[in-house]
Scaffold this motif. Structure first.
Motif, PDB file in Angstrom:
ATOM      1  N   GLU A  42       0.869  -1.224  -0.112  1.00  0.00           N
ATOM      2  CA  GLU A  42       0.021  -0.158   0.034  1.00  0.00           C
ATOM      3  C   GLU A  42       0.869   1.368   0.065  1.00  0.00           C
ATOM      4  OE1 GLU A  42      -3.161   2.001   3.211  1.00  0.00           O
ATOM      5  OE2 GLU A  42      -3.209  -0.222   2.838  1.00  0.00           O
ATOM      6  N   GLN A  43       0.408   2.180  -0.731  1.00  0.00           N
ATOM      7  CA  GLN A  43       1.189   3.454  -0.609  1.00  0.00           C
ATOM      8  C   GLN A  43       0.065   4.560  -0.377  1.00  0.00           C
ATOM      9  OE1 GLN A  43       2.193   3.854  -4.868  1.00  0.00           O
ATOM     10  NE2 GLN A  43       4.104   3.219  -4.279  1.00  0.00           N
ATOM     11  N   SER A  44       0.503   5.605   0.620  1.00  0.00           N
ATOM     12  CA  SER A  44      -0.411   6.534   0.821  1.00  0.00           C
ATOM     13  C   SER A  44       0.667   7.965   1.062  1.00  0.00           C
ATOM     14  CB  SER A  44      -1.271   6.332   2.038  1.00  0.00           C
ATOM     15  OG  SER A  44      -0.106   6.080   3.201  1.00  0.00           O
ATOM     16  N   ALA A  45      -0.029   9.131   1.266  1.00  0.00           N
ATOM     17  CA  ALA A  45       0.714  10.246   1.317  1.00  0.00           C
ATOM     18  C   ALA A  45      -0.115  11.340   2.394  1.00  0.00           C
ATOM     19  CB  ALA A  45       0.892  10.973   0.081  1.00  0.00           C
ATOM     20  N   ALA A  46       0.671  12.083   3.121  1.00  0.00           N
ATOM     21  CA  ALA A  46      -0.010  12.898   3.812  1.00  0.00           C
ATOM     22  C   ALA A  46       0.171  14.199   3.244  1.00  0.00           C
ATOM     23  CB  ALA A  46       0.751  12.983   5.027  1.00  0.00           C
ATOM     24  N   VAL A  47      -0.937  15.072   3.477  1.00  0.00           N
ATOM     25  CA  VAL A  47      -0.877  16.406   2.847  1.00  0.00           C
ATOM     26  C   VAL A  47      -1.075  17.631   3.702  1.00  0.00           C
ATOM     27  CG1 VAL A  47      -2.228  17.894   1.025  1.00  0.00           C
ATOM     28  CG2 VAL A  47      -1.928  15.291   0.770  1.00  0.00           C
ATOM     29  N   LYS A  48      -0.098  18.709   3.201  1.00  0.00           N
ATOM     30  CA  LYS A  48      -0.185  19.879   4.259  1.00  0.00           C
ATOM     31  C   LYS A  48      -0.046  20.916   3.401  1.00  0.00           C
ATOM     32  CE  LYS A  48       2.445  22.068   8.138  1.00  0.00           C
ATOM     33  NZ  LYS A  48       3.357  21.913   9.071  1.00  0.00           N
ATOM     34  N   ASP A  49      -0.934  21.991   3.540  1.00  0.00           N
ATOM     35  CA  ASP A  49      -0.910  23.256   2.625  1.00  0.00           C
ATOM     36  C   ASP A  49      -1.321  23.060   1.198  1.00  0.00           C
ATOM     37  OD1 ASP A  49      -0.989  24.675   5.079  1.00  0.00           O
ATOM     38  OD2 ASP A  49       1.222  24.714   4.900  1.00  0.00           O
ATOM     39  N   GLY A  50      -1.797  21.747   0.938  1.00  0.00           N
ATOM     40  CA  GLY A  50      -2.289  21.607  -0.519  1.00  0.00           C
ATOM     41  C   GLY A  50      -0.992  20.851  -1.307  1.00  0.00           C
ATOM     42  N   LYS A  51      -0.211  20.431  -0.603  1.00  0.00           N
ATOM     43  CA  LYS A  51       1.173  19.756  -1.050  1.00  0.00           C
ATOM     44  C   LYS A  51       1.416  18.313  -0.232  1.00  0.00           C
ATOM     45  CE  LYS A  51       3.433  23.778  -2.865  1.00  0.00           C
ATOM     46  NZ  LYS A  51       4.611  24.459  -3.068  1.00  0.00           N
ATOM     47  N   ILE A  52       1.937  17.445  -0.695  1.00  0.00           N
ATOM     48  CA  ILE A  52       2.478  16.178  -0.278  1.00  0.00           C
ATOM     49  C   ILE A  52       3.669  16.423   0.724  1.00  0.00           C
ATOM     50  CG2 ILE A  52       3.512  13.986  -0.500  1.00  0.00           C
ATOM     51  CD1 ILE A  52       1.882  13.679  -3.052  1.00  0.00           C
ATOM     52  N   SER A  53       3.278  16.052   1.849  1.00  0.00           N
ATOM     53  CA  SER A  53       4.248  16.515   2.967  1.00  0.00           C
ATOM     54  C   SER A  53       5.070  15.033   3.508  1.00  0.00           C
ATOM     55  CB  SER A  53       3.677  16.882   4.214  1.00  0.00           C
ATOM     56  OG  SER A  53       2.785  16.196   4.794  1.00  0.00           O
ATOM     57  N   GLU A  54       4.455  13.949   3.315  1.00  0.00           N
ATOM     58  CA  GLU A  54       5.130  12.635   3.589  1.00  0.00           C
ATOM     59  C   GLU A  54       4.713  11.482   2.738  1.00  0.00           C
ATOM     60  OE1 GLU A  54       6.250  11.103   7.930  1.00  0.00           O
ATOM     61  OE2 GLU A  54       4.122  10.979   7.457  1.00  0.00           O
ATOM     62  N   TYR A  55       5.239  10.827   2.286  1.00  0.00           N
ATOM     63  CA  TYR A  55       5.073   9.500   1.499  1.00  0.00           C
ATOM     64  C   TYR A  55       5.177   8.367   2.349  1.00  0.00           C
ATOM     65  CZ  TYR A  55       6.096  12.727  -2.572  1.00  0.00           C
ATOM     66  OH  TYR A  55       5.935  13.637  -3.648  1.00  0.00           O
ATOM     67  N   ARG A  56       4.269   7.587   2.311  1.00  0.00           N
ATOM     68  CA  ARG A  56       4.168   6.458   3.322  1.00  0.00           C
ATOM     69  C   ARG A  56       3.845   5.023   2.504  1.00  0.00           C
ATOM     70  NH1 ARG A  56      -0.272   9.242   7.187  1.00  0.00           N
ATOM     71  NH2 ARG A  56       1.246  10.820   8.205  1.00  0.00           N
ATOM     72  N   VAL A  57       4.738   3.990   2.853  1.00  0.00           N
ATOM     73  CA  VAL A  57       4.572   2.893   2.303  1.00  0.00           C
ATOM     74  C   VAL A  57       4.152   1.568   3.579  1.00  0.00           C
ATOM     75  CG1 VAL A  57       5.755   3.030   0.167  1.00  0.00           C
ATOM     76  CG2 VAL A  57       6.999   2.323   2.125  1.00  0.00           C
ATOM     77  N   ASN A  58       3.528   0.787   2.980  1.00  0.00           N
ATOM     78  CA  ASN A  58       3.246  -0.611   3.737  1.00  0.00           C
ATOM     79  C   ASN A  58       3.864  -1.604   3.147  1.00  0.00           C
ATOM     80  OD1 ASN A  58       2.363  -2.791   4.904  1.00  0.00           O
ATOM     81  ND2 ASN A  58       0.298  -1.862   5.515  1.00  0.00           N
ATOM     82  N   LEU A  59       4.831  -2.337   3.605  1.00  0.00           N
ATOM     83  CA  LEU A  59       5.571  -3.237   2.683  1.00  0.00           C
ATOM     84  C   LEU A  59       5.457  -4.774   3.490  1.00  0.00           C
ATOM     85  CD1 LEU A  59       9.022  -1.425   2.699  1.00  0.00           C
ATOM     86  CD2 LEU A  59       7.163  -1.606   0.652  1.00  0.00           C
ATOM     87  N   LYS A  60       5.645  -5.556   2.525  1.00  0.00           N
ATOM     88  CA  LYS A  60       5.668  -7.174   3.290  1.00  0.00           C
ATOM     89  C   LYS A  60       7.181  -7.398   2.660  1.00  0.00           C
ATOM     90  CE  LYS A  60       1.032  -8.512   3.521  1.00  0.00           C
ATOM     91  NZ  LYS A  60       0.118  -9.584   3.475  1.00  0.00           N
ATOM     92  N   ILE A  61       8.045  -7.755   3.649  1.00  0.00           N
ATOM     93  CA  ILE A  61       9.483  -8.312   3.474  1.00  0.00           C
ATOM     94  C   ILE A  61       9.514  -9.797   3.433  1.00  0.00           C
ATOM     95  CG2 ILE A  61      11.745  -8.111   3.898  1.00  0.00           C
ATOM     96  CD1 ILE A  61      11.025  -5.363   4.947  1.00  0.00           C
ATOM     97  N   THR A  62      10.098 -10.501   2.626  1.00  0.00           N
ATOM     98  CA  THR A  62      10.174 -12.150   2.584  1.00  0.00           C
ATOM     99  C   THR A  62      11.633 -12.417   2.589  1.00  0.00           C
ATOM    100  OG1 THR A  62       8.225 -12.236   0.980  1.00  0.00           O
ATOM    101  CG2 THR A  62       9.826 -14.104   1.410  1.00  0.00           C
ATOM    102  N   PHE A  63      11.915 -13.041   3.630  1.00  0.00           N
ATOM    103  CA  PHE A  63      13.194 -13.594   3.847  1.00  0.00           C
ATOM    104  C   PHE A  63      13.300 -15.307   4.201  1.00  0.00           C
ATOM    105  CE2 PHE A  63      11.517 -11.971   7.908  1.00  0.00           C
ATOM    106  CZ  PHE A  63      12.062 -13.151   8.806  1.00  0.00           C
ATOM    107  N   GLU A  64      14.464 -15.490   4.011  1.00  0.00           N
ATOM    108  CA  GLU A  64      14.602 -17.165   4.326  1.00  0.00           C
ATOM    109  C   GLU A  64      15.260 -17.149   5.664  1.00  0.00           C
ATOM    110  OE1 GLU A  64      17.340 -20.811   2.487  1.00  0.00           O
ATOM    111  OE2 GLU A  64      17.149 -18.980   1.527  1.00  0.00           O
TER     112      GLU A  64
END
Length: 66
Positions: A42-64
């Protein structure tokens, strides 16, 4: 036969979703070994004063597991 595990990680960046993803992988790789892949769930963003202030990601990491 290898056994894989998936963890969910949240990360953010003031620059881009790509940087948020890279920050998550860099941080996770300090304690998680044998990372095989990352899935940006998932990707999302926070907005402040009509502009993106922070980009956010929700990741799934696979490891052995050792």
């Amino acid at each position: 036969m290898s056994v894989l595990k998936v963890i969910e990680v949240l990360s953010s960046s003031e620059v881009s979703w790509e940087e948020a993803t890279q920050k998550a992988i860099s941080k996770a790789s300090k304690s998680v070994k044998h990372i095989r892949s990352v899935y940006v769930q998932e990707q999302s963003a926070a907005v402040k004063d009509g502009k993106i202030s922070e980009y956010r990601v929700n990741l799934k990491i696979t490891f052995e597991l050792e």
